[in-house]
Design a protein around this motif. Structure first.
Motif, short mmCIF file in Angstrom:
data_model
loop_
_atom_site.label_atom_id
_atom_site.label_comp_id
_atom_site.label_asym_id
_atom_site.label_seq_id
_atom_site.Cartn_x
_atom_site.Cartn_y
_atom_site.Cartn_z
N ALA A 264 -39.33 -26.48 -61.11
CA ALA A 264 -38.46 -26.88 -60.00
C ALA A 264 -38.98 -26.35 -58.67
O ALA A 264 -38.99 -27.07 -57.66
N ASP A 265 -39.44 -25.13 -58.68
CA ASP A 265 -39.95 -24.52 -57.44
C ASP A 265 -41.24 -25.20 -56.98
O ASP A 265 -41.50 -25.29 -55.77
N ALA A 266 -42.03 -25.69 -57.94
CA ALA A 266 -43.32 -26.29 -57.61
C ALA A 266 -43.21 -27.76 -57.21
O ALA A 266 -44.18 -28.34 -56.71
N TYR A 267 -42.06 -28.35 -57.42
CA TYR A 267 -41.89 -29.78 -57.14
C TYR A 267 -42.07 -30.03 -55.64
O TYR A 267 -41.45 -29.38 -54.80
N GLU A 268 -42.90 -31.00 -55.31
CA GLU A 268 -43.18 -31.31 -53.91
C GLU A 268 -42.23 -32.40 -53.44
O GLU A 268 -42.33 -33.56 -53.86
N LEU A 269 -41.30 -32.03 -52.59
CA LEU A 269 -40.30 -32.96 -52.08
C LEU A 269 -40.90 -33.90 -51.04
O LEU A 269 -41.85 -33.54 -50.33
N SER A 270 -40.34 -35.10 -50.98
CA SER A 270 -40.72 -36.01 -49.91
C SER A 270 -40.22 -35.46 -48.58
O SER A 270 -39.34 -34.58 -48.53
N GLU A 271 -40.75 -35.98 -47.50
CA GLU A 271 -40.41 -35.45 -46.18
C GLU A 271 -38.91 -35.56 -45.90
O GLU A 271 -38.29 -34.64 -45.36
N ASP A 272 -38.29 -36.71 -46.28
CA ASP A 272 -36.87 -36.92 -45.99
C ASP A 272 -35.99 -35.91 -46.72
O ASP A 272 -34.95 -35.48 -46.19
N PHE A 273 -36.39 -35.52 -47.92
CA PHE A 273 -35.60 -34.54 -48.68
C PHE A 273 -35.93 -33.12 -48.24
O PHE A 273 -35.04 -32.26 -48.20
N ALA A 274 -37.18 -32.86 -47.93
CA ALA A 274 -37.58 -31.51 -47.56
C ALA A 274 -36.87 -31.01 -46.32
O ALA A 274 -36.61 -29.81 -46.18
N LYS A 275 -36.52 -31.91 -45.42
CA LYS A 275 -35.91 -31.48 -44.16
C LYS A 275 -34.39 -31.27 -44.27
O LYS A 275 -33.76 -30.80 -43.32
N LEU A 276 -33.81 -31.58 -45.45
CA LEU A 276 -32.37 -31.37 -45.63
C LEU A 276 -32.04 -29.89 -45.75
O LEU A 276 -32.76 -29.14 -46.40
N ASP A 277 -30.93 -29.48 -45.15
CA ASP A 277 -30.44 -28.11 -45.26
C ASP A 277 -29.37 -28.08 -46.36
O ASP A 277 -28.22 -28.45 -46.13
N VAL A 278 -29.77 -27.65 -47.56
CA VAL A 278 -28.86 -27.67 -48.70
C VAL A 278 -27.66 -26.75 -48.48
O VAL A 278 -26.52 -27.09 -48.83
N ASP A 279 -27.90 -25.59 -47.90
CA ASP A 279 -26.79 -24.66 -47.67
C ASP A 279 -25.76 -25.25 -46.72
O ASP A 279 -24.55 -25.06 -46.89
N ASN A 280 -26.21 -26.00 -45.73
CA ASN A 280 -25.29 -26.64 -44.80
C ASN A 280 -24.48 -27.72 -45.50
O ASN A 280 -23.26 -27.85 -45.28
N ILE A 281 -25.13 -28.48 -46.38
CA ILE A 281 -24.41 -29.51 -47.14
C ILE A 281 -23.36 -28.87 -48.03
O ILE A 281 -22.22 -29.34 -48.10
#
Length: 391
Positions: free
Chosen positions: A365-382
């Motif tokens: 899970a840690d090594a998974y390379e997210l796409s740009e649109d997902f990488a920029k999301l702030d999960v804690d804010n969501i």
């Protein structure tokens, strides 16, 4: 139960074996009889041919099943021959098809599971996905109530008539006289639109769907079961006889282990799990988008994980919660005979299902390379806004 209106569940119960489960001379349900469109496979070879999981919703284009899609993508099924089927939109199809061997595992709500037990289906819950109550009551903005007893005399919209088996125990547990609630089948997937359009007073909803409805322009206020109810939610069921076959038990252990690994992966990296679903369903991805998709999956992770410190792993049944549910539905007449939770739910597969390398899954899970649109999301804010629409 004198003086109470007949429940939709009981009316279906009287019809199920006679009408819904029409069979051929060989004992196999015909696709025509159940409106399946001919897409489910015939009876299985031993231990299984292609192992078929069937949805309770009539669609797979949702985020609810993310553990399967991420497990498939990461190779966690390890060569098992498995498939997902949407099933008919009939709310009870997920148990009927498993009962007669047209599918191998279903994902019913506890209420629909009780329908199966009431009708003599020899099924057993083997992996409790919904540790917290996923179900909620949606209201038009500004019309919500925190005391559900105010729903007496009001109209509840459902996507399927079978969902009354979900709502009745939830309302009864909150002190509602369910004989005073009117249910209207507004159809799948249009019952939410019907509520927004002024029909009915409230509608059944669930975690994950809240975010997906926002994506389609449906914004409501919610009484949330995840905050207010101790009842269990949807679970994986199989035929009881499968647990008496050592080869099938071994298969189920491996199959459920892959789901548990998918659940663990999603907990460690929810955005990656959303991407795995979006890759399967591009139209759904376009209509939902990364932020609402992540909101939806976080809602569901909260349900699936529950209080893990009190559980013995992913899929573990809290027998006290299940017994409370069965006692409640017996009290309101949803089932005619008492049910002992340990007779129809089992934790025998939970240890093997959770016997995987957790560190490796976290590393994946840690090594998974997210796409740009997902990488920029702030999960804690969501996460901080997950319950802004709760009453």
């Amino acid at each position: 139960m004198t003086g109470k209106k007949p429940s939709i569940l009981n009316m279906q119960a009287r019809m199920s074996r006679r009408h819904f489960l029409q069979v051929t001379g060989g004992g196999v349900v015909t696709a025509t009889a159940l409106g399946a469109g001919g897409y489910l496979t015939p009876a299985r070879a031993e231990p299984y041919d292609t192992f078929t999981w069937i949805s309770p919703r009539g669609t797979l284009e949702v985020l609810d099943d993310y553990p399967f899609w991420i497990a498939k993508k990461m190779g966690y099924f390890d060569g098992l021959d498995t498939e997902m089927q949407p099933g008919p939109s009939d709310g009870t199809a997920t148990v009927k098809f498993v009962d007669v061997g047209q599918a191998d595992m279903g994902f019913p709500s506890p209420g629909v599971f009780s329908f199966a037990l009431q009708n003599g289906m020899k099924l057993k819950s083997v992996f409790h996905m919904g540790a917290r109550d996923t179900f909620s009551i949606a209201f038009r903005k500004g019309e919500g109530v925190s005391d559900l007893k105010q729903l007496e005399g009001k109209t509840m919209l459902l996507g399927s008539a079978a969902w009354q088996a979900i709502v009745d125990p939830m309302l009864a547990a909150q002190g509602v006289d369910v004989s005073k609630v009117k249910y209207v089948e507004a159809g799948w997937p249009t019952w939410g639109t019907a509520l927004a359009g002024g029909q009915g007073d409230a509608a059944l909803a669930w975690e994950g769907l809240r975010a997906e409805w926002i994506a389609t322009g449906l914004e409501f206020d919610y009484w949330l079961g995840v905050q207010n109810s101790n009842l269990p939610a949807n679970t994986f069921i199989v035929r009881s006889a499968d647990l008496e076959d050592s080869d099938r038990v071994a298969f189920l252990q491996k199959y459920l282990r892959a789901w548990a690994m998918g659940l663990e992966f999603g907990y460690q990296n929810p955005r990656a799990a959303v991407e795995a679903v979006f890759e399967q369903f591009p139209t759904f991805a376009k209509n939902t988008g990364p932020e609402l998709g992540t909101t939806s999956i976080l809602q569901q992770i909260n349900v699936f994980r529950g209080d893990m410190d009190q559980r013995e792993g992913w899929g573990w049944h809290d027998m006290a919660s299940w017994q409370s549910f069965f006692d409640q539905i017996h009290q309101i007449g949803q089932i005619s005979d008492p049910v002992k939770a340990e007779d129809v739910c089992t934790n025998e597969l939970i240890g093997p299902a959770n016997d995987f390398d957790h560190a490796k899954v976290k590393a994946d899970a840690d090594a998974y390379e997210l796409s740009e649109d997902f990488a920029k999301l702030d999960v804690d804010n969501i996460k901080s806004h997950m319950f802004d629409d709760a009453i």
